[in-house]
Design an enzyme around this catalytic site. Structure first.
Site, short mmCIF file in Angstrom:
data_model
loop_
_atom_site.label_atom_id
_atom_site.label_comp_id
_atom_site.label_asym_id
_atom_site.label_seq_id
_atom_site.Cartn_x
_atom_site.Cartn_y
_atom_site.Cartn_z
N ASN A 66 0.84 -1.21 0.00
CA ASN A 66 0.00 0.00 0.00
C ASN A 66 0.87 1.25 0.00
OD1 ASN A 66 -2.73 -0.90 -0.02
ND2 ASN A 66 -2.59 -1.41 2.16
N CYS A 75 -4.63 -7.46 -4.24
CA CYS A 75 -5.02 -6.22 -4.92
C CYS A 75 -5.58 -6.61 -6.27
CB CYS A 75 -3.80 -5.28 -5.06
SG CYS A 75 -4.18 -3.78 -5.99
N GLY A 76 -6.88 -6.45 -6.44
CA GLY A 76 -7.55 -6.96 -7.64
C GLY A 76 -7.25 -6.14 -8.88
N ASN A 77 -7.37 -4.81 -8.78
CA ASN A 77 -7.07 -3.97 -9.95
C ASN A 77 -5.59 -4.13 -10.33
OD1 ASN A 77 -9.63 -2.74 -10.33
ND2 ASN A 77 -9.25 -1.40 -8.59
N HIS A 171 -12.49 -6.69 4.39
CA HIS A 171 -13.45 -5.73 3.85
C HIS A 171 -14.65 -5.59 4.77
CE1 HIS A 171 -11.68 -4.87 -0.09
NE2 HIS A 171 -11.16 -6.07 0.03
N ASN A 202 -10.48 -2.43 4.69
CA ASN A 202 -10.97 -1.60 3.58
C ASN A 202 -12.45 -1.38 3.83
OD1 ASN A 202 -8.50 -1.73 1.69
ND2 ASN A 202 -8.86 -3.87 2.26
N GLU A 220 -9.77 2.79 1.15
CA GLU A 220 -8.87 1.65 1.25
C GLU A 220 -7.91 1.74 2.44
OE1 GLU A 220 -6.69 0.02 -1.92
OE2 GLU A 220 -8.16 0.57 -3.46
N CYS A 229 -11.57 -0.05 -6.34
CA CYS A 229 -10.90 -1.08 -5.53
C CYS A 229 -11.41 -2.43 -6.01
CB CYS A 229 -11.23 -0.87 -4.05
SG CYS A 229 -10.54 -2.15 -2.96
N GLY A 230 -10.52 -3.23 -6.57
CA GLY A 230 -10.95 -4.50 -7.16
C GLY A 230 -11.45 -5.49 -6.12
N THR A 231 -10.68 -5.71 -5.07
CA THR A 231 -11.14 -6.63 -4.02
C THR A 231 -12.38 -6.05 -3.33
OG1 THR A 231 -9.52 -5.61 -2.53
CG2 THR A 231 -8.91 -7.73 -3.55
N GLY A 232 -12.44 -4.71 -3.27
CA GLY A 232 -13.61 -4.06 -2.68
C GLY A 232 -14.86 -4.31 -3.50
N1 LIG Z 1 -5.85 -1.43 0.23
C1 LIG Z 1 -5.96 -2.89 0.10
C2 LIG Z 1 -4.96 -3.40 -0.96
C3 LIG Z 1 -5.29 -2.91 -2.35
C4 LIG Z 1 -6.69 -3.28 -2.75
C5 LIG Z 1 -7.24 -2.60 -3.98
N2 LIG Z 1 -6.40 -1.59 -4.58
C6 LIG Z 1 -7.70 -3.61 -5.00
O1 LIG Z 1 -7.73 -3.30 -6.20
O2 LIG Z 1 -8.09 -4.73 -4.57
C7 LIG Z 1 -5.64 -3.54 1.44
O3 LIG Z 1 -4.93 -2.92 2.23
O4 LIG Z 1 -6.12 -4.66 1.66
#
Ligand SMILES: N[C@H](CCC[C@H](N)C(=O)O)C(=O)O
Length: 291
Positions: A66, A75-77, A171, A202, A220, A229-232
């Protein structure tokens, strides 16, 4: 030390990508923070490192930091940008890549309409988020549940009901009527740093438009609000499907672009995310010496 970097973005979530396949250098948290700094460095939400595979059944290792310098699980994206970077740099000509992350292996599929990532299975056990639910009773929300977080502000006590799950990273998802008016700057840090998330979390703000369309903003962990946020997006769709409010596939509108999320609704099944991955520029930068 001077290093080469590639600046990339996926739906506006932006990254500094480093090719460490032939280099054994490693960066300190201070150097990560410098690279991510939007005034003194390159500027990014995360720094992604491409490293050699740790075993024969994998193609690469995918390491994620991060902007605050902390290493995180997923990190999905970034995964989509990782796949694009590996192809464009000629590090692999495979359309399907299996890469190791702190959260375990994920599969990246390069396709005509972007990159599709098998993000693995969602994790619903609060303890594994991790979230300490001791003394809390979950509240029914549709066909699933949320957890009440008590917030004291201006002498008033209010309850925020968040869905809690992990996509390898933690999340919390809050249902809102309108993402544009949701107090993300205020509630994002409150939820993200809440003591019941011992590794922080997140915080997603989810507006449901119809069973196949949502709007989402995410504050995040370690980066603040990002444009996507991909995982989001995966966590928000999984929560909505479990609540009975969403039906796969779901188009997720973020401030930086659109992501497509598919999940069968079965806990044993992976979540699939499809979206853009773009190279913005290449460069070289002199890193400060680690103090
Ligand atoms: N901030 C997230 C990591 C990056 C997630 C986000 N950029 C994505 O695309 O999933 C965390 O600390 O778990």
């Amino acid at each position: 030390m001077e290093i080469a970097f590639t600046k990339m973005q996926g739906a506006g979530n932006d990254f500094v990508v480093l090719d460490q396949t032939a280099d054994s250098y490693r960066l300190s948290p201070e150097q990560i923070r410098f690279l991510a700094d939007r005034h003194f460095g390159v500027g990014a939400d995360q720094v992604l490192c491409v490293r050699p595979a740790p075993s024969a059944d994998l193609d690469f290792e995918y390491v994620i930091y991060n902007a605050d310098g902390g290493e995180v699980q997923q990190c999905g994206n970034g995964a989509r940008c990782f796949a694009r970077f590996v192809r464009d740099k000629g590090l692999s000509d495979k359309d399907s890549l299996r890469v190791q992350t702190l959260a375990g292996p994920i599969v990246l599929q390069l396709g005509a309409d972007g990159v599709t990532v098998d993000m693995g299975r969602p994790i619903f056990d609060p303890l594994q988020a991790p979230f300490t639910a001791t003394g809390l009773q979950p509240q029914p929300e549709g066909t699933w549940q949320t957890w009440p977080l008590t917030r004291e502000a201006t002498g008033q006590e209010t309850l925020l009901h968040v869905a809690v799950l992990s996509m390898g990273n933690p999340h919390a998802v809050l249902l809102v009527d309108d993402v544009d008016t949701a107090p993300v700057a205020e509630l994002g840090p409150f939820i993200g740093n809440h003591h019941r998330f011992p590794e922080r979390t997140n915080a997603g703000f989810l507006q449901i438009l119809d069973p196949h369309h949502v709007r989402l903003r995410v504050y995040e962990r370690g980066a603040g609000e990002t444009l996507a946020c991909g995982t989001g997006a995966c966590a928000a769709v999984v929560a909505g499907v479990r609540m009975g409010y969403l039906t796969s596939p779901v188009q997720v509108q973020t401030r930086g672009g659109e992501l497509s999320i598919a999940w069968s609704g079965l806990a044993a099944d992976s979540v699939f995310m499809t979206g853009p991955a773009t190279t913005v520029f290449e460069g070289r930068i002199q890193l400060p010496k680690t103090p």
